[in-house]
Design an enzyme around this catalytic site. Structure first.
Site, short mmCIF file in Angstrom:
data_model
loop_
_atom_site.label_atom_id
_atom_site.label_comp_id
_atom_site.label_asym_id
_atom_site.label_seq_id
_atom_site.Cartn_x
_atom_site.Cartn_y
_atom_site.Cartn_z
N ASN A 1 -3.10 5.15 -12.26
CA ASN A 1 -3.86 5.12 -10.98
C ASN A 1 -5.40 5.37 -11.34
O ASN A 1 -5.79 5.35 -12.71
CB ASN A 1 -3.24 6.25 -10.37
CG ASN A 1 -3.47 6.35 -8.88
OD1 ASN A 1 -4.66 5.70 -8.24
ND2 ASN A 1 -2.62 6.59 -8.04
N GLY B 1 -8.17 8.05 0.83
CA GLY B 1 -7.06 9.12 1.40
C GLY B 1 -5.77 8.50 2.00
O GLY B 1 -5.55 9.05 3.22
N LYS C 1 4.20 5.91 -10.35
CA LYS C 1 2.68 5.34 -10.67
C LYS C 1 2.11 6.45 -11.31
O LYS C 1 2.11 7.83 -10.27
CB LYS C 1 2.01 4.93 -9.38
CG LYS C 1 0.41 4.63 -9.42
CD LYS C 1 0.42 3.29 -10.15
CE LYS C 1 -1.04 2.96 -10.02
NZ LYS C 1 -1.20 2.19 -8.67
N LYS D 1 1.03 -1.13 -0.01
CA LYS D 1 -0.21 0.11 0.00
C LYS D 1 0.71 1.07 -0.11
O LYS D 1 2.10 1.48 0.62
CB LYS D 1 -0.79 -0.13 1.23
CG LYS D 1 -1.66 1.47 1.62
CD LYS D 1 -2.94 1.61 0.79
CE LYS D 1 -3.29 3.05 0.89
NZ LYS D 1 -4.25 3.42 -0.36
N SER D 2 0.46 2.36 -0.75
CA SER D 2 1.21 3.48 -0.71
C SER D 2 1.32 4.04 0.67
O SER D 2 0.13 4.31 1.24
CB SER D 2 0.70 4.62 -1.54
OG SER D 2 0.64 4.32 -2.99
N GLY E 1 -5.48 -1.22 -14.62
CA GLY E 1 -6.63 -0.51 -15.03
C GLY E 1 -7.51 -1.39 -15.74
O GLY E 1 -7.45 -1.92 -16.70
N CYS F 1 -2.10 10.02 -6.36
CA CYS F 1 -2.98 10.03 -5.44
C CYS F 1 -4.14 10.97 -5.39
O CYS F 1 -3.73 12.21 -5.51
CB CYS F 1 -2.89 9.85 -4.02
SG CYS F 1 -3.98 9.64 -2.82
O1 DOR Z 1 -7.46 5.50 -6.16
C1 DOR Z 1 -6.40 5.68 -5.14
N1 DOR Z 1 -6.63 5.68 -3.93
N2 DOR Z 1 -5.19 6.04 -5.57
C2 DOR Z 1 -4.07 6.27 -4.68
O2 DOR Z 1 -3.24 6.66 -5.18
C3 DOR Z 1 -4.36 6.35 -3.30
C4 DOR Z 1 -5.54 5.69 -3.01
C5 DOR Z 1 -6.24 6.34 -1.59
O3 DOR Z 1 -5.58 5.74 -0.50
O4 DOR Z 1 -7.05 7.18 -1.62
#
Ligand code: DOR
Length: 315
Positions: free
Chosen positions: A198, A76, A168, A45-46, A253, A133
């Protein structure tokens, strides 16, 4: 029978399928499930420097019932914080499959701090920097601000000691934007891969019965994924495949079966990620999509991914 074996940045993979960052990869139990699954690789996860709760719920909804699969999210960036994922990179089983670590710092300095720790880490985790994001209120998507993206790439690539990394990207919708984004990326040879795409940011899903939005954050605005985004994803994969011959492209995607995985590979992807469909089906999806991709290859008489990867025809 055909083979799905491939390589990415010289690393061998049993197959080109993996999760999209954000899906099934926020906590150790999910990462362990991905390791156990039949995916060829996996990504965390980011993360941000500090743990985050993310936006108020509901913040993820599937669209149109069960199948077809679309999704809207405004998570978020809820995550356990960079040190948690760094610790996972230290105990991951790299013999089984490669691991990517995704970072999404809230500021350039936060990104640089994480990159600095990773530079000295001994693990072979591959860095994916999230420039896209759409869901943190007040934070614009870096990939849509070309000057900011250029500055970030200059600092991050130098902070990472020119080790290989990837980015990304958000979806682009204009040829001039493909050209400009690719020209910037091509100035950074250590940016070895781009992941396209994304979610399509700031979509609005509305329920006719309740006459209401369906997610709470940002008055209902959120990132779109799933079936709706496949053609946009394929366009971005192919646009960057054509423009960045020295880089690998990871497709993301609208992949929910072997068919869409095949299309991403044909358009130029080396690896193929799944987000919405993985969220709905769980890690068992990798075995299913692998089998479907193999059967498409067998039908077409292809023995290896290289027989069709990037070989999209034009009229
Ligand atoms: O769609 C997304 N949701 N892309 C992101 O890079 C982050 C994630 C989020 O945590 O909102």
């Amino acid at each position: 029978t055909p083979s799905l074996a491939t390589t990415f940045l010289d690393l061998p993979l049993t197959n080109p399928l993996m999760n999209a960052s954000g899906v099934w990869c926020s906590v150790a139990s999910q990462l362990e499930a991905l390791l156990e699954s039949e995916s060829g690789a996996m990504v965390t996860k980011s993360c941000t420097l500090e743990p985050r709760d993310g936006n108020p719920e509901p913040r993820y909804r599937v669209l149109d019932g069960n199948k077809p699969w679309g999704s809207i999210n405004s998570m978020g960036l809820p995550n356990e914080g960079f040190p948690y994922y760094l610790r996972y990179t230290e105990r991951h089983d790299y013999e089984t499959k490669p691991l990517f670590i995704s970072i999404s710092g809230l500021t350039l300095d936060d990104n640089l701090a994480m990159v600095d720790s990773l530079k000295d880490a001994v693990t072979p985790a591959i860095l994916e920097v999230n420039l896209s994001c759409p869901n943190v209120p007040g934070k614009a998507q870096l990939g849509y601000d070309f000057d900011a993206m250029d500055t970030l790439l200059a600092e991050v690539t130098s902070g990472y000691g020119q080790r290989q990394l990837g980015v990304k990207l958000p979806p682009y919708f204009d040829i001039a934007h493909f050209d400009e984004a690719a020209a910037i990326l091509n100035r950074y040879p250590s940016v070895a891969f781009v992941t396209c795409i994304n979610s399509i940011g700031n979509a609005l899903a509305i329920d006719i019965n309740s006459e209401s939005v369906i997610i709470k954050p940002k008055d209902g605005f959120g990132g779109l994924g799933g079936d709706y985004v496949l053609p946009t994803a394929l366009a971005n994969v192919n646009a960057f495949f054509r423009r960045c011959p020295e880089k690998a492209v990871i497709g993301c995607g609208g992949v929910k079966s072997g068919q869409e995985a095949f299309l991403h590979l044909l358009a130029g992807a080396t690896l193929v990620q799944m987000g919405t469909a993985l969220y709905e089906e769980g890690p068992g999806i990798f075995a299913r999509v692998k089998a479907e991709l193999l059967s498409i290859m067998a039908q077409k008489g292809y023995e290896n991914l290289s027989d069709f990867q990037g070989k999209l025809k034009t009229l």
